[in-house]
Scaffold this motif. Structure first.
Motif, PDB file in Angstrom:
ATOM      1  N   ARG A  43      -9.007   0.138   1.273  1.00 50.38           N
ATOM      2  CA  ARG A  43      -9.190   1.540   1.621  1.00 50.38           C
ATOM      3  C   ARG A  43     -10.428   2.106   0.934  1.00 50.38           C
ATOM      4  NH1 ARG A  43      -4.790   3.759   4.162  1.00 50.38           N
ATOM      5  NH2 ARG A  43      -2.981   2.364   4.247  1.00 50.38           N
TER       6      ARG A  43
ATOM      7  N   SER B 244      -5.097  -1.939   3.019  1.00 53.31           N
ATOM      8  CA  SER B 244      -4.878  -1.171   4.237  1.00 53.31           C
ATOM      9  C   SER B 244      -4.000  -1.877   5.264  1.00 53.31           C
ATOM     10  CB  SER B 244      -6.229  -0.852   4.892  1.00 53.31           C
ATOM     11  OG  SER B 244      -6.821  -2.047   5.383  1.00 53.31           O
TER      12      SER B 244
ATOM     13  N   ASP C  24      -4.575  -0.601  -3.132  1.00 56.31           N
ATOM     14  CA  ASP C  24      -5.560   0.082  -2.293  1.00 56.31           C
ATOM     15  C   ASP C  24      -5.855  -0.710  -1.021  1.00 56.31           C
ATOM     16  OD1 ASP C  24      -7.009  -2.022  -3.346  1.00 56.31           O
ATOM     17  OD2 ASP C  24      -8.571  -0.790  -4.273  1.00 56.31           O
TER      18      ASP C  24
ATOM     19  N   ALA D 163      -7.948   5.878  -1.387  1.00 58.64           N
ATOM     20  CA  ALA D 163      -7.139   5.132  -2.347  1.00 58.64           C
ATOM     21  C   ALA D 163      -6.707   6.008  -3.513  1.00 58.64           C
ATOM     22  CB  ALA D 163      -7.922   3.924  -2.852  1.00 58.64           C
TER      23      ALA D 163
ATOM     24  N   ASP E 253       0.816  -1.227   0.000  1.00 57.99           N
ATOM     25  CA  ASP E 253       0.000   0.000   0.000  1.00 57.99           C
ATOM     26  C   ASP E 253       0.845   1.270   0.000  1.00 57.99           C
ATOM     27  OD1 ASP E 253       0.981   0.018   2.585  1.00 57.99           O
ATOM     28  OD2 ASP E 253      -0.941   0.518   3.512  1.00 57.99           O
TER      29      ASP E 253
ATOM     30  N   THR F  22      -6.075  -2.360  -7.562  1.00 59.04           N
ATOM     31  CA  THR F  22      -7.145  -2.597  -6.602  1.00 59.04           C
ATOM     32  C   THR F  22      -7.249  -4.087  -6.318  1.00 59.04           C
ATOM     33  OG1 THR F  22      -9.498  -2.393  -6.093  1.00 59.04           O
ATOM     34  CG2 THR F  22      -8.926  -2.651  -8.421  1.00 59.04           C
TER      35      THR F  22
ATOM     36  N   PHE G 173      -7.683   5.852 -10.823  1.00 57.92           N
ATOM     37  CA  PHE G 173      -6.229   5.791 -10.685  1.00 57.92           C
ATOM     38  C   PHE G 173      -5.560   6.263 -11.974  1.00 57.92           C
ATOM     39  CE2 PHE G 173      -6.668   1.875  -7.654  1.00 57.92           C
ATOM     40  CZ  PHE G 173      -7.152   2.701  -6.658  1.00 57.92           C
TER      41      PHE G 173
ATOM     42  N   ARG H 233      -4.004   8.567  -2.541  1.00 59.24           N
ATOM     43  CA  ARG H 233      -2.683   7.956  -2.392  1.00 59.24           C
ATOM     44  C   ARG H 233      -2.036   7.721  -3.762  1.00 59.24           C
ATOM     45  NH1 ARG H 233      -1.892   5.681   2.722  1.00 59.24           N
ATOM     46  NH2 ARG H 233      -0.791   3.847   1.931  1.00 59.24           N
TER      47      ARG H 233
ATOM     48  N   ARG I 290     -12.440   2.282  -9.662  1.00 57.27           N
ATOM     49  CA  ARG I 290     -11.161   2.553  -9.013  1.00 57.27           C
ATOM     50  C   ARG I 290     -10.027   2.663 -10.032  1.00 57.27           C
ATOM     51  NH1 ARG I 290     -10.624   1.035  -3.164  1.00 57.27           N
ATOM     52  NH2 ARG I 290     -12.761   0.986  -2.360  1.00 57.27           N
TER      53      ARG I 290
END
Length: 274
Positions: free
Chosen positions: A125, A117, A115, A130, A87, A151, A171, A133, A167
């Motif tokens: 996350r 945690s 993503d 996510a 992560d 992901t 990204f 980050r 996601r």
């Protein structure tokens, strides 16, 4: 040297057919994979953790340990190395950006940020966290290291294609170079992911939850990079288990039918002098 390896690694992702990036787990494995003709290698956070007697995905391996491991693979092989950095080793987006800069300073050509945690109760996350980050990682990575954003929906039992695409496209929008969702349900999901993030390249590890297909079939679906994760390390452990069973039966010949000591010594000696 780091920038040259970054350029080489980036170029591999734009080949019409893509490429296979096996994941090495020590110096000897990196040299054997180079000898086989592979042009880039990945680390495996799982293989590294298991080799240290720790669990993967639980923040059990430090950033320094992973950087040193990745640097060893790059130094011994001379190949571009992609770091499987979980992560991003940090609580905040700024921490993730610092990790990316440390990977660049350590000579890596690529870095993967998930993503996840590290919390078994909430392993993934939240969406906004996510994306933030990955955005911070992308800002630090731009033009310096190939950033793969990942992901882990499928790995944590969430076979939600819509959320996976949401996601991955987010990204991509904030600057990730490569997109990655390990173990999609089937090739239909793979094709949908490839279409959603095009023209950016997609990484796939080994295959899908439905099974493993030949490299040619994955490339036909538009997958640009095929990684192996911990699969080669686990293959070696399977061979070790079989050797142990042979040894228990008293079969010394089968138990010790490995690569010649001199062969590995020569590989390492030649690499050390290069």
């Amino acid at each position: 040297m780091q920038h040259e390896r970054y350029e080489r690694f980036l170029a591999l992702h734009h080949r019409p057919t893509g490429f296979v990036m096996p994941n090495a787990f020590d110096a000897a494995s990196a040299l054997l994979l180079r000898e086989a003709g592979f042009e880039a290698l990945g680390t495996s956070s799982a293989a590294l953790a298991f080799s240290l007697g720790r669990l993967d995905g639980m923040h059990a391996v430090s950033l320094r340990e992973h950087l040193d491991h990745a640097a060893l693979l790059g130094r011994i092989s001379g190949l571009p190395i992609n770091g499987d950095f979980e992560d991003g080793y940090g609580a905040s987006p700024q921490d993730v950006a610092d990790t990316v800069r440390a990977a660049i300073d350590g000579g890596l050509a690529g870095i993967g940020i998930e993503d996840t945690s590290g919390d078994p109760e909430r392993p993934l996350r939240d969406f906004d966290d996510a994306v933030a980050r990955v955005a911070a990682a992308a800002k630090a990575a731009k033009g310096r290291i190939v950033l793969t954003a990942r992901t882990d929906n499928y790995l944590h039992g969430r076979a939600d294609l819509d959320d996976t695409i949401r996601r991955l496209t987010a990204f991509s929008d904030v600057g990730a170079d490569v997109l990655y969702a390990p173990m999609p349900t089937d090739m239909g999901h793979v094709a949908a992911i490839v279409r959603a993030v095009a023209p950016k390249p997609v990484n796939l590890v080994v295959g899908t939850a439905a099974g493993k297909l030949p490299v040619a079939e994955l490339q036909k679906a538009g997958v640009k990079r095929i990684s192996l994760g911990s699969a080669l390390y686990l293959r070696v452990l399977a061979d070790l288990r079989r050797a142990a069973e042979d040894l228990v039966r008293g079969d010394l010949a089968s138990a010790t039918a490995g690569i010649a000591f001199r062969e590995i010594s020569t590989l390492i000696g030649n690499a050390s002098r290069a």
